[in-house]
Design a protein around this motif. Structure first.
Motif, PDB file in Angstrom:
ATOM      1  N   GLY A  48     -49.567  93.819   6.679  1.00  0.00           N
ATOM      2  CA  GLY A  48     -48.703  93.869   7.926  1.00  0.00           C
ATOM      3  C   GLY A  48     -47.457  94.958   7.963  1.00  0.00           C
ATOM      4  N   TRP A  49     -46.936  95.086   6.459  1.00  0.00           N
ATOM      5  CA  TRP A  49     -45.814  96.080   6.389  1.00  0.00           C
ATOM      6  C   TRP A  49     -46.655  97.407   6.467  1.00  0.00           C
ATOM      7  N   SER A  50     -47.629  97.650   5.947  1.00  0.00           N
ATOM      8  CA  SER A  50     -48.127  98.952   5.968  1.00  0.00           C
ATOM      9  C   SER A  50     -48.767  99.513   7.406  1.00  0.00           C
ATOM     10  N   GLU A  51     -49.044  98.488   8.266  1.00  0.00           N
ATOM     11  CA  GLU A  51     -49.404  98.615   9.605  1.00  0.00           C
ATOM     12  C   GLU A  51     -48.315  99.114  10.444  1.00  0.00           C
ATOM     13  N   LEU A  52     -47.171  98.427  10.079  1.00  0.00           N
ATOM     14  CA  LEU A  52     -45.715  98.670  10.893  1.00  0.00           C
ATOM     15  C   LEU A  52     -45.394 100.256  10.485  1.00  0.00           C
ATOM     16  N   ILE A  53     -45.528 100.349   9.366  1.00  0.00           N
ATOM     17  CA  ILE A  53     -45.157 101.810   8.738  1.00  0.00           C
ATOM     18  C   ILE A  53     -45.787 102.880   9.468  1.00  0.00           C
ATOM     19  N   LEU A  54     -47.062 102.581   9.275  1.00  0.00           N
ATOM     20  CA  LEU A  54     -47.838 103.820   9.832  1.00  0.00           C
ATOM     21  C   LEU A  54     -48.064 103.993  11.262  1.00  0.00           C
ATOM     22  N   ARG A  55     -47.699 102.795  12.017  1.00  0.00           N
ATOM     23  CA  ARG A  55     -47.389 103.077  13.558  1.00  0.00           C
ATOM     24  C   ARG A  55     -46.617 103.526  13.913  1.00  0.00           C
ATOM     25  N   HIS A  56     -45.332 103.540  13.209  1.00  0.00           N
ATOM     26  CA  HIS A  56     -43.946 104.119  13.414  1.00  0.00           C
ATOM     27  C   HIS A  56     -44.282 105.632  12.965  1.00  0.00           C
ATOM     28  N   GLN A  57     -44.780 105.813  11.923  1.00  0.00           N
ATOM     29  CA  GLN A  57     -45.225 107.367  11.472  1.00  0.00           C
ATOM     30  C   GLN A  57     -45.808 108.098  12.701  1.00  0.00           C
ATOM     31  N   VAL A  58     -46.745 107.409  13.151  1.00  0.00           N
ATOM     32  CA  VAL A  58     -47.630 107.810  14.400  1.00  0.00           C
ATOM     33  C   VAL A  58     -46.619 108.287  15.474  1.00  0.00           C
ATOM     34  N   ARG A  59     -45.702 107.205  15.832  1.00  0.00           N
ATOM     35  CA  ARG A  59     -44.673 107.457  16.766  1.00  0.00           C
ATOM     36  C   ARG A  59     -43.708 108.538  16.583  1.00  0.00           C
ATOM     37  N   TYR A  60     -43.133 108.715  15.267  1.00  0.00           N
ATOM     38  CA  TYR A  60     -42.225 109.388  14.871  1.00  0.00           C
ATOM     39  C   TYR A  60     -42.598 110.274  13.810  1.00  0.00           C
ATOM     40  N   LEU A 154     -37.967  92.120   2.351  1.00  0.00           N
ATOM     41  CA  LEU A 154     -37.622  93.422   2.130  1.00  0.00           C
ATOM     42  C   LEU A 154     -38.043  94.026   0.982  1.00  0.00           C
ATOM     43  N   GLY A 155     -37.996  93.419  -0.089  1.00  0.00           N
ATOM     44  CA  GLY A 155     -38.642  94.079  -1.230  1.00  0.00           C
ATOM     45  C   GLY A 155     -40.364  94.222  -1.202  1.00  0.00           C
ATOM     46  N   CYS A 156     -40.735  93.328  -0.469  1.00  0.00           N
ATOM     47  CA  CYS A 156     -42.363  93.560  -0.140  1.00  0.00           C
ATOM     48  C   CYS A 156     -42.469  94.628   0.776  1.00  0.00           C
ATOM     49  N   ALA A 157     -41.652  94.811   1.831  1.00  0.00           N
ATOM     50  CA  ALA A 157     -41.977  95.991   2.576  1.00  0.00           C
ATOM     51  C   ALA A 157     -41.742  97.296   1.847  1.00  0.00           C
ATOM     52  N   ILE A 158     -40.897  97.325   0.915  1.00  0.00           N
ATOM     53  CA  ILE A 158     -40.734  98.633   0.211  1.00  0.00           C
ATOM     54  C   ILE A 158     -41.787  98.737  -0.705  1.00  0.00           C
ATOM     55  N   ALA A 159     -42.194  97.693  -1.265  1.00  0.00           N
ATOM     56  CA  ALA A 159     -43.380  97.984  -2.034  1.00  0.00           C
ATOM     57  C   ALA A 159     -44.691  98.483  -1.334  1.00  0.00           C
ATOM     58  N   ALA A 160     -44.789  97.777  -0.013  1.00  0.00           N
ATOM     59  CA  ALA A 160     -45.860  98.415   0.591  1.00  0.00           C
ATOM     60  C   ALA A 160     -45.706  99.906   1.167  1.00  0.00           C
ATOM     61  N   LEU A 161     -44.276 100.406   1.342  1.00  0.00           N
ATOM     62  CA  LEU A 161     -44.117 101.716   1.740  1.00  0.00           C
ATOM     63  C   LEU A 161     -44.309 102.613   0.334  1.00  0.00           C
ATOM     64  N   THR A 162     -43.860 102.075  -0.761  1.00  0.00           N
ATOM     65  CA  THR A 162     -44.107 102.599  -1.918  1.00  0.00           C
ATOM     66  C   THR A 162     -45.896 102.942  -2.321  1.00  0.00           C
ATOM     67  N   GLN A 163     -46.511 102.051  -1.910  1.00  0.00           N
ATOM     68  CA  GLN A 163     -48.005 101.923  -2.281  1.00  0.00           C
ATOM     69  C   GLN A 163     -48.684 103.141  -1.278  1.00  0.00           C
ATOM     70  N   LEU A 164     -47.924 103.129   0.039  1.00  0.00           N
ATOM     71  CA  LEU A 164     -48.286 104.272   0.772  1.00  0.00           C
ATOM     72  C   LEU A 164     -48.219 105.486   0.274  1.00  0.00           C
ATOM     73  N   ALA A 165     -47.052 105.485  -0.051  1.00  0.00           N
ATOM     74  CA  ALA A 165     -46.558 106.918  -0.733  1.00  0.00           C
ATOM     75  C   ALA A 165     -47.559 107.150  -1.800  1.00  0.00           C
ATOM     76  N   ARG A 166     -47.954 106.353  -2.696  1.00  0.00           N
ATOM     77  CA  ARG A 166     -49.051 106.724  -3.874  1.00  0.00           C
ATOM     78  C   ARG A 166     -50.399 107.029  -3.305  1.00  0.00           C
ATOM     79  N   GLY A 168     -50.630 108.771  -0.558  1.00  0.00           N
ATOM     80  CA  GLY A 168     -50.630 110.268   0.252  1.00  0.00           C
ATOM     81  C   GLY A 168     -50.644 109.771   1.775  1.00  0.00           C
ATOM     82  N   ARG A 169     -50.227 108.642   2.181  1.00  0.00           N
ATOM     83  CA  ARG A 169     -50.370 108.447   3.549  1.00  0.00           C
ATOM     84  C   ARG A 169     -48.949 108.560   4.404  1.00  0.00           C
ATOM     85  N   VAL A 170     -48.098 108.537   3.491  1.00  0.00           N
ATOM     86  CA  VAL A 170     -46.666 108.826   4.230  1.00  0.00           C
ATOM     87  C   VAL A 170     -46.230 110.218   3.408  1.00  0.00           C
TER      88      VAL A 170
END
Length: 250
Positions: A48-60, A154-166, A168-170
């Motif tokens: 769920g956190w990954s989906e939120l981040i990726l959708r906002h990346q498409v928008r912004y 918030l810690g879970c959300a940041i972990a999801a963002l970190t994984q997306l960075a690893r 290469g998706r952000v």
């Protein structure tokens, strides 16, 4: 040398296992820096956190790491500001209501995060809907006073963002995300500001409101005579066509 990098390793874990384990291990560090946090099972909310981040990346697409952190902060901590009463928020709203000008057309209600605890109410869409600025301020203040933040998620959300960075998706390195997140956690997660680039490109104007307050706000928060507002320029994100389409689940 680890079995993942050694050609002679006797066992090889499936691709991405170590990266996921590394990202979720970060949660303990992040949550442990705050007195209100407790270690959650982030596996249930990672998608769920990954989906939120990726959708906002498409928008912004021109957003920066501070903007991503701000998104995750609002999705888990809400309108976490020191709000003693409505005096200052009313003053902020009056200034922004008259000065925000045109900008990208946004959905009226932009739901944030896993389980949708909070939403951004975009001011240009709210004004076009005929919404009262005072009603929106009241909902913002009520959210800040009554809805508890969720530091663990918030810690879970940041972990999801970190994984997306690893993966290469952000557009940020995982080491950068982890380092800046730990520094942020050490300061007990103060509210973030949008980056100057985001402010220039997207001209954000919104208030964060607890989702259970939104239905009442939509029904009772309209002015008796909605104002006429000039059409906004068409830039990303694309405009909603109908009121029903103005509630975006993000």
């Amino acid at each position: 040398m680890s079995t993942l990098s050694s050609p002679r390793g006797r066992a090889r874990r499936r691709p991405g296992f170590a990266a996921r384990r590394w990202a979720f291990a970060l949660v303990g560090v992040l949550v442990g820096c705050t007195p209100s946090g407790s270690s959650p099972d982030c596996r249930t909310t990672a998608d769920g956190w990954s989906e939120l981040i990726l959708r906002h990346q498409v928008r912004y697409p021109d957003w920066e790491l501070d903007d991503a952190f701000k998104l995750l902060h609002q999705a888990t901590m809400g309108s976490e500001h020191a709000v003693a009463d409505s005096t200052a928020p009313l003053r902020w709203m009056a200034r922004e209501w008259t000065s925000m000008g045109e900008g990208p057309t946004e959905a009226l209600v932009d739901t944030l995060g896993v389980d949708g605890r909070f939403a951004r109410i975009h001011l240009r869409a709210w004004r076009a809907y005929g919404g009262s600025p005072d009603s929106l301020v009241a909902a913002f203040v009520q959210t800040a006073r009554a809805v508890p933040p969720d530091t663990a998620q918030l810690g879970c959300a940041i972990a999801a963002l970190t994984q997306l960075a690893r993966d290469g998706r952000v557009p940020w390195r995982a080491t950068q995300v982890a380092s800046e997140a730990q520094a942020w956690a050490a300061r007990h997660y103060p509210a973030m500001e949008h980056s100057p680039r985001f402010e220039i490109e997207y001209r954000p104007a919104y208030r964060v409101v607890a989702l259970p307050l939104v239905d009442s706000l939509l029904v009772r928060g309209r002015l008796a005579e909605p104002p006429r507002v000039p059409s906004t320029r068409r830039t990303r994100p694309q405009p909603a066509r109908r009121l029903g389409a103005q509630i975006a689940s993000r």
